[in-house]
Design an enzyme around this catalytic site. Structure first.
Site, PDB file in Angstrom:
ATOM      1  N   GLU A   1      13.315  -3.147  11.804  1.00  0.00           N
ATOM      2  CA  GLU A   1      14.332  -2.440  10.831  1.00  0.00           C
ATOM      3  C   GLU A   1      15.931  -2.479  11.313  1.00  0.00           C
ATOM      4  OE1 GLU A   1      11.460  -1.346  11.419  1.00  0.00           O
ATOM      5  OE2 GLU A   1      10.155  -0.766   9.634  1.00  0.00           O
TER       6      GLU A   1
ATOM      7  N   ASP B   1       0.685  -1.208  -0.018  1.00  0.00           N
ATOM      8  CA  ASP B   1      -0.012  -0.056  -0.178  1.00  0.00           C
ATOM      9  C   ASP B   1       0.960   1.184  -0.048  1.00  0.00           C
ATOM     10  OD1 ASP B   1       0.846  -0.510   2.524  1.00  0.00           O
ATOM     11  OD2 ASP B   1      -0.925   0.007   3.428  1.00  0.00           O
TER      12      ASP B   1
END
Lengths: 272, 272
Positions: free
Chosen positions: A225, A140
């Protein structure tokens, strides 16, 4: 559109015997010094899934030498995604893995199991002679085509800004004299203060570090991350892209949920 | 990808003397019997504007013979949109018109003033010898490329389903024996029960009916499309597309608002 495109004049002899001169665009030719970009995209079933994958495919279709690894959070690969990938015309691999039981009620590391399976696939199907770059691209987000040509030259790990994230216009690596020295982020205290959409890794670095995976159990929110990059590189070795991290080429957009609380049954079966 | 694409085998003599055979794709050639598609897109300033226009541009770039008319709800044309259109490589026209004062506090007919200006531009710059189709495409919808090839052959007014709308999986025209006979919609009682994204009009019909405009003052919510089409056609003359209106090729997606309540000032000025 791409740094690697070349125009060459060519004489074309059509089957009917007519001869014309044209300029040929060789941007999408595969050459050994033109590294592949492997985009790993976790996806899950929801009303807007086909729409989101459709427009992401519309973008990726224009990127030469790109391989789309789409990993469904599902027990089986769905015909909807399989057909969409086939019709997209994009070189792709379609995988699936269900999120673990302890994530069923929501997990801070959403999509991580799927990203790990994408990494597994690369480690099994690519070798040290393959030249490429690995990127984690959610279905998205919004991507400017220029982003992919920025990341294609990644030697180790490259980074850049991400727009519309964490209540900010953007987050970005802070660059001084061509080196990353810190992060403009709403979530400080991380060595690597980037979102998943804000970095790419050279394929050989992924292959050389089989322990570089996303950890699900016990993972803290927003640390995926950071923990992943900690296994691969140091802050001072990061390669800043997008004009020393001053251009937004990817946006962390979200598609509004479609409630569908008013749907009534139709007399035909239509895929949406 | 497109109904009008043609593949022809051709022998290419490269400048260096090398000769190769290839398949040529002639889909994007401009021919007189290949009508232009004019996409009129109203847009307004907001945090996700550039992202939304970027991915819409990524889609439209792949449609041959397409002209994008982007109309800003603004007193002046913004450099952001101007630069984006220029970089998109898409043939385009960039216009602007501010919504009227009585719409400042919200108007049921959002975007209508901008769509009218797009229609005005066509009436001033195109004539009866021009072959084309007019479509109202919002900047946050999702489009399958196939949609544009479906609408390109519109003789008068064509219609098709729209996905993820009004709390439903889709709304669509109901077709019997190749004719539209009604609507599968959550908002009945309209002669034309379609959303803005669900129809296209032949350019010549727009030119021949200068009174076909969107009415803002006194307009009722959800009646814009119905009132506009009432001036142009009858239910029985509608041309059903997308396999007799059984395929969803456009989705009424919405991009979540980006709140930006946590943004702090950076020491550089970055466009998002």
């Amino acid at each position: 559109m791409t740094k690697y495109s070349t125009r060459v004049p060519a004489c074309i002899l059509l089957a009917g015997g007519v001869m014309v001169w044209v300029m040929l665009h060789l941007s999408s030719m595969e050459t050994p010094d033109f590294p592949f970009i492997y985009v790993i995209t976790p996806t899950h079933k929801r009303p807007t899934q086909k729409a989101d994958l459709t427009r992401m495919g519309n973008t990726l279709r224009q990127v030469p030498n790109l391989h789309w690894i789409v990993v469904e959070d599902a027990g089986v690969r769905s015909p909807l995604v399989a057909k969409l990938l086939l019709n997209s015309g994009i070189p792709h691999t379609h995988l699936n893995i269900l999120k673990p039981d302890y994530c069923k009620s929501g997990c801070v590391a959403r999509g991580s199991e799927q990203r790990n399976l994408g990494l597994d696939w690369l480690r099994q199907h690519r070798g040290p002679l393959d030249s490429g770059v690995v990127y984690f691209g959610d279905d998205d987000n919004t991507y400017d085509l220029e982003l992919f040509e920025e990341m294609r030259s990644t030697k180790w790990v490259s980074v850049w800004p991400v727009g519309l994230i964490a209540g900010r216009w953007y987050e970005r690596p802070v660059v001084h004299n061509g080196k990353v020295v810190g992060w403009f982020t709403g979530f400080p205290g991380r060595r690597f203060g980037t979102d998943m959409a804000g970095f790419a890794v050279n394929l050989n670095l992924i292959l050389a570090n089989p322990n570089a995976r996303f950890v699900l159990q016990g993972a803290k929110s927003g640390m995926q991350e950071n923990n992943f990059l900690n296994k691969l590189t140091k802050l001072e070795d990061l390669e800043p892209k997008a004009n020393n991290c001053t251009k937004v080429l990817v946006w962390h957009t979200r598609t509004e949920k479609a409630p569908l609380n008013k749907h009534v049954k139709d007399n035909v079966d239509i895929e949406v």
